[in-house]
Design a protein around this motif. Structure first.
Motif, PDB file in Angstrom:
ATOM      1  N   ARG A   1       0.562  -1.021   0.055  1.00 18.73           N
ATOM      2  CA  ARG A   1      -0.079  -0.069   0.248  1.00 18.73           C
ATOM      3  C   ARG A   1       0.984   1.635  -0.198  1.00 18.73           C
ATOM      4  O   ARG A   1       0.364   2.027  -1.030  1.00 18.73           O
TER       5      ARG A   1
ATOM      6  N   ASP B   1       1.072   4.094  -3.004  1.00 18.02           N
ATOM      7  CA  ASP B   1       0.572   5.336  -2.577  1.00 18.02           C
ATOM      8  C   ASP B   1       1.838   6.609  -3.029  1.00 18.02           C
ATOM      9  O   ASP B   1       1.689   7.426  -3.841  1.00 18.02           O
TER      10      ASP B   1
ATOM     11  N   TYR C   1      -8.907  -0.777  -2.657  1.00 20.64           N
ATOM     12  CA  TYR C   1      -8.085   0.717  -1.982  1.00 20.64           C
ATOM     13  C   TYR C   1      -7.505   1.853  -3.198  1.00 20.64           C
ATOM     14  O   TYR C   1      -8.029   3.060  -3.340  1.00 20.64           O
TER      15      TYR C   1
ATOM     16  N   HIS D   1     -10.122   2.784  -5.996  1.00 19.20           N
ATOM     17  CA  HIS D   1     -10.964   3.973  -5.130  1.00 19.20           C
ATOM     18  C   HIS D   1     -10.580   5.685  -4.890  1.00 19.20           C
ATOM     19  O   HIS D   1     -10.727   6.523  -5.618  1.00 19.20           O
ATOM     20  N   LYS D   2      -8.885   5.053  -5.058  1.00 23.38           N
ATOM     21  CA  LYS D   2      -8.625   6.626  -5.116  1.00 23.38           C
ATOM     22  C   LYS D   2      -8.217   7.191  -5.664  1.00 23.38           C
ATOM     23  O   LYS D   2      -7.123   8.583  -6.442  1.00 23.38           O
TER      24      LYS D   2
ATOM     25  N   ARG E   1     -10.837   9.022  -7.444  1.00 25.39           N
ATOM     26  CA  ARG E   1     -11.385  10.482  -6.800  1.00 25.39           C
ATOM     27  C   ARG E   1      -9.899  11.222  -7.667  1.00 25.39           C
ATOM     28  O   ARG E   1      -9.740  12.702  -7.674  1.00 25.39           O
TER      29      ARG E   1
ATOM     30  N   CYS F   1     -15.371   0.049   1.411  1.00 25.34           N
ATOM     31  CA  CYS F   1     -14.070  -0.440   1.164  1.00 25.34           C
ATOM     32  C   CYS F   1     -13.197  -0.223   2.230  1.00 25.34           C
ATOM     33  O   CYS F   1     -13.467   0.958   3.532  1.00 25.34           O
TER      34      CYS F   1
ATOM     35  N   GLU G   1     -10.450   0.533   3.059  1.00 32.58           N
ATOM     36  CA  GLU G   1      -8.908   1.551   3.397  1.00 32.58           C
ATOM     37  C   GLU G   1      -9.133   2.762   3.309  1.00 32.58           C
ATOM     38  O   GLU G   1      -8.842   3.244   3.750  1.00 32.58           O
ATOM     39  N   THR G   2     -10.825   3.310   2.820  1.00 33.32           N
ATOM     40  CA  THR G   2     -10.579   4.514   2.426  1.00 33.32           C
ATOM     41  C   THR G   2     -12.278   4.654   2.917  1.00 33.32           C
ATOM     42  O   THR G   2     -12.719   3.810   3.479  1.00 33.32           O
ATOM     43  N   GLU G   3     -12.417   6.103   2.714  1.00 35.56           N
ATOM     44  CA  GLU G   3     -13.610   6.806   3.124  1.00 35.56           C
ATOM     45  C   GLU G   3     -14.755   6.603   2.283  1.00 35.56           C
ATOM     46  O   GLU G   3     -14.518   5.946   1.457  1.00 35.56           O
TER      47      GLU G   3
END
Lengths: 154, 788
Positions: free
Chosen positions: B419, B423, B457, B460-461, B464, B495, B497-499
């Motif tokens: 992760r 990231d 995760y 989603h990231k 965004r 998910c 790991e994220t909102e």
């Protein structure tokens, strides 16, 4: 060893050029162009060291003149700054508060002094006093009677 | 300001030239003066010769041609008058380099002047020879120089020494000639002579290993001289800011470096001296630092004891804190050179080095970046990466590519978790996406596929990120790929790991269409977006028609690549709809350097190491594995690090026999087709675990080919869907997989799936097969490898 020493004004006008290795006129002109461009475009508070081809370029500005010394890679940059400073001191002692005009109107003297300080790309004399004394003595040699008889109106 | 007529005195001419208001006017003055000078040169001696040549030299410096003055230089040098000789020799140095024929003509004058009664005339000759002497002239005059090295005053000796240096550079063999004289010069007291001697010895040693051997004996003498300089009291003649003759000190240190390099004895002999210089030299002025710098270079290049080395590195560390940026810069350069050999010592200064990333000077920043990257290790990766990412966001443009590339390398080598790795890469793409290399996109995709528990995760990231900014092509490409691939996870919304965020199918399609239509998107990026849109057709439920229409519109796109894709996807919708699901299904983990990994590059082997995919699953207990290996649900052989080994022919196990899950070499139990030995025709169970059974039966077709039938069944009480089999074999073997009978295995073994594979082994190489099962069980996706 040192490869060349150039002095130029802020407008890029050449005031002195000393080459320690043989080079064609064309090569010299190109190097002068490159050096003036590179050095004059440096930011005011930058480091005094540059890399150019396989050489290190040490430059320092004294009043309106840029002193630009090219050294080989194994040479000591900090010492090169001292070499430039020593030359300025020698000029200063000889001309008394040297300025750019002194070097313009007495360029041959600037060369004579340089040739007592450096030779073949190396430092020749490490004592300020000895260099100054030798220049004075050489100048005196031009003042002998024989010389006086045929002395031109400089 | 009135301009006088031609043949002005030198200074008047200079004044006239300077007062010219235009280039044209200047040229006019110079042309007139040069004409006058030429005329004067043609005349007999009139006493004004030296000033005419001086004028010409001035004009030459302005850039005008002056070759007509060459012969005048030759004449002037031959003059008995000192003033004329002086300007003549100056002219020779400026106009007569060794390439000019006229230069040879002064050889005789030089020879004569070398024995002149006046040392100042001798000096002119020596200086000129050292400046422009050709090889021929050097050979001619070398014996003279040697004579002067031995018997003259210090003024001449020091010049003769440097002349000898020039001669040796031009004619290497002549080094032998000067060696004895050089040696004896070391006992002189005059600093100028000593300096010249040290330079000469250095030159001889650098050129000739035998000379180096012989001159090693001078180490004690050099140490003595240095000690004298360092300890002695104030010497007004040679003092520079409290340092006694720094120029000589630096040259001696350099010679010591050459003599001590790779030589224990010599290095020992100079150890104490170097320690003394390192500790006693005043470092408040540049000149002291110049000596310290040379000392450090010497210590690091000889066989010094470790305490001394640490001392040297600490000096560099102190330099990093110096106010003078020149000193910070050279410290950085020196640390860079030793970061490989003295890594631990340099690590101690890591904090200072990282601070230099914020240095206002661009050169220092560049060095700090290189050094910081070299100091990244597993133990400092998190803190270092923080600093590096901060640097990336504000670094000068010319350093961004290098910084991004360095960050990627460091992340790859030392990432503490997947992760974190993902990231970090995303952070770089967001900050400096335009400066990363092309391989970044496939590399990142490959990384994402391996981190399967992070798919949710990641998508989603990336989604965004896509909503925020679609200008960074590499980021957009990866985002499109992920959305296409894992769009179903995105739509599910939850998910860990994220909102959580509500994303509708239309939202996702909107995002992709925005990319498709944006003028900022490159053709490659649009390709990614179109393919992703197409892939979503099997992952969404309500808006497939929207996808159909997008795809059909792009069938007439002016971009040929997009058009081709769109036409093919259109066909997939129309004629080949039954294959669409299989074609667009979830991709397997992409192997590093496999043919599918990057375009155009294929590796030698078909598949390398296989890492079983980590699955989060409630039911099956993990097999006993070392803690650091991924938990592999359906691992057959127990280990994940088994290389492909040729196995000897074996017959398969009898049906029903429990499979050995130990790390047996070569997996002989499962050698399907070792060599071409006849294999049992009865179905062999090659896999039986957790309710899934895979059997295999073979039929030899010919000498080099065989048909293999794989049958799968499911004895659990849940259906298995999306069941596919893939196989990989060595390159020279041809493999044809016929269509499977279906892709779902209903519970309780009510139906089976069969698939036929035809294998052709014309070169009769040893057979190894990888079979991959991909299936969906209880809403989890599994990819599993059966390896042999």
């Amino acid at each position: 060893m040192m490869r060349f020493l150039l002095l130029f004004s802020r407008q890029g006008k050449l005031r002195l050029q000393k080459w320690f290795t043989p080079m064609s006129e064309r090569e010299k002109k190109k190097i002068i162009r490159d050096m003036t461009t590179m050095v004059l475009s440096r930011q005011p508070r930058s480091c005094n060291f540059l890399h150019w081809k396989d050489l290190k370029i040490i430059y320092k500005r004294y009043a309106s003149l840029y002193f630009c010394l090219a050294i080989e890679n194994q040479e000591n940059e900090l010492l090169a700054l001292e070499v430039i400073h020593r030359y300025v001191e020698l000029l200063d002692k000889y001309f008394g508060n040297v300025c750019e005009l002194d070097i313009i109107f007495n360029f041959e003297k600037a060369y004579f002094i340089l040739d007592e300080f450096l030779m073949g790309g190396e430092i020749q004399e490490t004592s300020k006093q000895i260099v100054n004394r030798c220049i004075e003595s050489s100048d005196m040699l031009q003042e002998t009677m024989e010389e006086y008889m045929s002395k031109p109106a400089f | 300001h009135v301009v006088h007529g031609p043949n002005l005195p030198l200074q008047e001419m200079i004044r006239a030239i300077r007062s010219a208001r235009t280039q044209c006017e200047e040229r006019g003055v110079i042309q007139r003066e040069c004409a006058a000078i030429r005329a004067q040169f043609r005349q007999a001696d009139n006493g004004g010769r030296s000033h005419n040549l001086a004028k010409l030299l001035y004009v030459h410096m302005l850039g005008y041609p002056a070759h007509f003055g060459q012969m005048e230089c030759v004449r002037m040098i031959a003059s008995p008058r000192y003033s004329e000789k002086r300007v003549g020799y100056l002219g020779a140095m400026m106009l007569l380099d060794e390439k000019q024929d006229a230069s040879l003509l002064i050889t005789n004058s030089i020879k004569n002047d070398l024995s002149h009664s006046s040392q100042y005339v001798q000096s002119l000759a020596l200086c000129t020879l050292a400046c422009m002497g050709s090889a021929e002239m050097c050979r001619d005059l070398a014996p003279e120089i040697d004579r002067l090295l031995r018997a003259s005053n210090s003024y001449i000796k020091k010049k003769a020494a440097l002349c000898a240096v020039h001669i040796v550079r031009k004619v290497h063999d002549l080094g032998e000639l000067f060696a004895p004289a050089a040696r004896s010069l070391l006992s002189e007291k005059n600093h100028g002579v000593l300096h010249g001697a040290v330079v000469l010895i250095t030159e001889l040693c650098e050129r000739n290993p035998e000379a180096l051997e012989r001159f090693r004996k001078t180490v004690p003498d050099l140490v003595q001289i240095m000690k004298g300089l360092v300890i002695s009291g104030y010497s007004p003649e040679h003092d520079v800011a409290g340092i006694s003759d720094p120029f000589l000190q630096v040259r001696i240190l350099r010679l010591l470096r050459i003599l001590g390099h790779n030589n224990e004895a010599a290095s020992d002999a100079m150890n104490d001296l170097l320690a003394q210089v390192a500790t006693n030299t005043d470092s408040t002025k540049t000149v002291g630092n110049a000596v310290l710098y040379e000392t450090v270079l010497t210590v690091l290049d000889i066989k010094s004891e470790s305490g001394l080395r640490v001392l040297a590195v600490n000096i560099l560390g102190r330099f990093l804190l110096n106010n003078d940026r020149n000193i910070r810069y050279i410290a950085m350069m020196s640390l860079q050179k030793i970061v490989g050999t003295d890594h631990i010592a340099v690590q101690r200064h890591r904090g200072t080095i990282v601070d230099c990333l914020k240095d206002p000077d661009a050169s220092v920043k560049r060095r700090a970046l290189e050094l910081s990257l070299a100091l990244v290790s597993a133990s400092n990766i998190r803190s270092m990466m923080k600093e590096l990412l901060i640097f990336l966001s504000s670094c000068p443009l010319e350093l961004r590519a290098q910084a991004a590339s360095g960050i990627f390398n460091a992340a790859e080598r030392y990432a503490p978790s997947q992760r974190w790795h993902i990231d970090t890469i995303l952070h770089v793409l967001t900050t400096a996406g335009g400066d990363v290399r092309d391989e970044t996109v496939p590399n990142l995709i490959q990384l994402i596929t391996t981190a399967s528990e992070l798919h949710c995760y990641t998508v989603h990231k990336l989604y965004r990120a896509l909503l925020t900014d679609i200008s960074q092509q590499s980021l957009v490409q990866v985002a499109c790929w992920c959305i296409g691939e894992y769009g179903d996870l995105l739509l599910k919304g939850d998910c860990q790991e994220t909102e959580p965020v509500q994303v509708t199918e239309n939202d996702v399609l909107d995002a992709l269409e925005t990319v498709l239509q944006s003028h900022m998107s490159s053709p490659a990026t649009r390709g990614f977006a179109l393919t992703a849109t197409m892939k979503l057709s099997t992952r969404i439920t309500d808006n497939v028609d929207r996808i159909r229409s997008i795809v059909s519109i792009y069938g007439s796109c002016i971009d040929v690549e997009l058009q081709q894709r769109a036409v093919e996807y259109n066909a997939l919708f129309k004629k080949y709809d039954h294959m669409r699901a299989a074609v667009l299904e979830r991709m397997p983990v992409i192997e590093r350097n496999s043919p599918g990994h990057t375009n155009g590059e294929s590796s030698g082997e078909l598949v390398k190491e296989v890492q079983p995919v980590k699955v989060k699953e409630g039911d099956a207990a993990p097999t006993q594995q070392p803690a650091n290996q991924v938990c592999d649900l359906l691992d057959l052989l127990g280990g994940s690090e088994e290389p492909l080994k040729p196995t000897s022919a074996q017959s398969g196990p009898a049906p029903g026999q429990p499979i050995n899950t130990s790390n047996s070499s070569g997996g002989d139990l499962l050698d399907l087709l070792g060599g071409l030995e006849p294999v049992a025709f009865t179905p062999v169970t090659v896999y039986e675990k957790n309710g899934v059974t895979l059997t295999l039966s073979c039929e030899k077709q010919s000498d080099s080919s065989m048909t293999v039938t794989l049958t799968a069944s499911n004895s659990t009480d849940s259906d298995i869907s999306s069941f596919t089999l893939q196989a990989a074999v060595p390159k020279s073997v041809q493999l044809h997989m016929k269509a499977p009978s279906g892709d779902s295995l209903p519970a309780h073994g009510t139906a089976k799936v069969t698939q036929t594979v035809v294998l052709n082994n014309p070169n009769k190489v040893g057979m190894h097969t990888h079979v991959k099962l991909a299936l969906t069980f209880k809403a989890h996706l599994y990819s599993l490898y059966v390896r042999k």
